[in-house]
Write a protein that holds these residues in place. Structure first.
Motif, mmCIF file in Angstrom:
data_model
loop_
_atom_site.group_PDB
_atom_site.id
_atom_site.type_symbol
_atom_site.label_atom_id
_atom_site.label_comp_id
_atom_site.label_asym_id
_atom_site.label_seq_id
_atom_site.Cartn_x
_atom_site.Cartn_y
_atom_site.Cartn_z
ATOM 1 N N ALA A 34 10.998 -30.515 14.585
ATOM 2 C CA ALA A 34 10.132 -29.371 15.098
ATOM 3 C C ALA A 34 8.922 -29.874 16.087
ATOM 4 C CB ALA A 34 9.845 -28.259 14.459
ATOM 5 N N SER A 35 9.025 -31.237 16.410
ATOM 6 C CA SER A 35 7.866 -31.431 17.335
ATOM 7 C C SER A 35 7.884 -31.213 18.758
ATOM 8 C CB SER A 35 7.423 -33.023 17.035
ATOM 9 O OG SER A 35 8.408 -33.662 17.661
ATOM 10 N N ASP A 64 1.763 -38.222 15.566
ATOM 11 C CA ASP A 64 1.045 -38.082 16.733
ATOM 12 C C ASP A 64 1.418 -36.706 17.391
ATOM 13 O OD1 ASP A 64 -0.371 -40.096 15.983
ATOM 14 O OD2 ASP A 64 -0.222 -41.141 17.538
ATOM 15 N N GLU A 65 2.683 -36.690 17.765
ATOM 16 C CA GLU A 65 3.340 -35.366 18.345
ATOM 17 C C GLU A 65 3.320 -34.328 17.567
ATOM 18 O OE1 GLU A 65 7.265 -36.483 19.665
ATOM 19 O OE2 GLU A 65 7.255 -34.580 21.133
ATOM 20 N N LEU A 66 3.883 -34.693 16.229
ATOM 21 C CA LEU A 66 3.943 -33.619 15.061
ATOM 22 C C LEU A 66 2.608 -32.962 15.035
ATOM 23 C CD1 LEU A 66 5.965 -32.489 13.139
ATOM 24 C CD2 LEU A 66 5.409 -34.247 11.770
ATOM 25 N N GLN A 67 1.524 -33.855 14.966
ATOM 26 C CA GLN A 67 0.349 -32.910 14.739
ATOM 27 C C GLN A 67 -0.223 -32.160 15.838
ATOM 28 O OE1 GLN A 67 -2.807 -35.640 13.619
ATOM 29 N NE2 GLN A 67 -4.108 -34.200 13.000
ATOM 30 N N ALA A 68 -0.080 -32.561 17.078
ATOM 31 C CA ALA A 68 -0.403 -31.893 18.203
ATOM 32 C C ALA A 68 0.369 -30.694 18.260
ATOM 33 C CB ALA A 68 -0.267 -32.559 19.578
ATOM 34 N N ALA A 69 1.526 -30.695 18.072
ATOM 35 C CA ALA A 69 2.606 -29.448 17.947
ATOM 36 C C ALA A 69 1.982 -28.518 17.167
ATOM 37 C CB ALA A 69 3.864 -29.917 17.783
#
Ligand code: NAD
Length: 240
Positions: free
Chosen positions: A14-15, A41-46
């Motif tokens: 789900a990123s 990184d991508e996950l946290q931003a999403a």
């Protein structure tokens, strides 16, 4: 109508793409959401964009699945998703590609379900939705691993529905057609080729991730309690 306040959801893969769109809609309906994927990184931003929690997990690995389930807490809504198997011709799939497809597409769903099912049954309420593909209805020549593994996911959840329907738990799949995620846009970056594919779809366009997410979110609601063991194809009539 159609609220999910007080429900806890875990959405994997789900990123970005359809998984992220589903997580966003579950949040908008009031659920507390944890998203999982491999790249922190991508996950946290999403997660920050949609107000979700996040946990790093490669769903092809049992230990990661267990960690994701634990991090999400008592999961009421599970959306099982990951990246699709790579393309190739059916006669050329090797042992390794079958094994990877089995772990990533099939066992990920089996293990995620194993992690959340007892809690759902105990609380008498649960929603399990796996994202599959139009290839379940119309196998694509160059996606043999996807065609086989998604059919396995579909029938596993249909079978499970027979066991848990009387416990307030539903098990369904949502099968996207051509959906304009970044990945699809990259795959069809040639405008002429993209146009040709769109012409082959009765709706004459690609779907939007939010249109697939809407079907997933609806299946998660109280109102969808009697829809069980089903597959909803969101494909602009492509597989008709
Ligand atoms: P995508 O590639 O845009 O997103 C996939 C997501 O899953 C990403 O967040 C990625 O980081 C994550 N992911 C990949 N492998 C993972 C793993 N092992 N563990 C945890 N996370 C993982 O894909 P999408 O276009 O949003 O599609 C979602 C699913 O639907 C895929 O399985 C895809 O094959 C399937 N599908 C998509 C389309 C389409 O047109 N987009 C059509 C039919 C089926």
């Amino acid at each position: 109508m159609f609220r999910l306040d007080g429900r806890r959801a875990l959405v994997t893969g789900a990123s970005r793409g359809i998984g992220l769109a589903a997580a966003r809609q579950l949040r908008e309906l009031g659920a507390e959401v944890t998203i999982a994927a491999r790249q922190p990184d991508e996950l946290q931003a999403a997660a920050e964009r949609i107000g979700a929690r996040w946990v790093r997990a490669d769903v092809s690995r049992l230990a990661d699945v267990q960690r994701a389930v634990e991090a999400a807490g008592d999961v009421d809504i599970l959306v099982s998703n990951a990246g699709g198997p790579p393309p190739g011709m059916p006669s050329e799939v090797d042992e390794e590609a079958w094994a990877t497809g089995f772990e990533t597409t099939f066992m990920s769903t089996v293990r995620l379900v194993d992690g959340v099912l007892a809690g759902m049954r105990g609380r008498g309420w649960g929603r399990i939705v796996a994202i599959t593909s139009l290839t379940v209805r119309r196998p694509a020549l160059n996606l043999p691993v996807s065609n086989a593994m998604r059919a396995a996911v579909t029938n596993h959840l249909r079978t499970l529905a027979l066991e848990v329907a009387s416990d307030g738990v539903t098990c369904n799949t949502v099968a996207p057609g051509f959906t304009a995620t970044e990945r699809l846009k990259r795959l069809h970056s040639d405008a002429q080729e993209a146009r040709r594919v769109q012409e082959s779809i009765p709706a004459k366009r690609f779907g939007d991730p939010a249109e697939v997410a809407a079907a997933i979110a609806f299946l998660a609601t109280d109102e969808a309690a009697y829809i069980n063991g089903q597959e909803i194809v969101v494909d602009g009539a492509y597989t008709v």
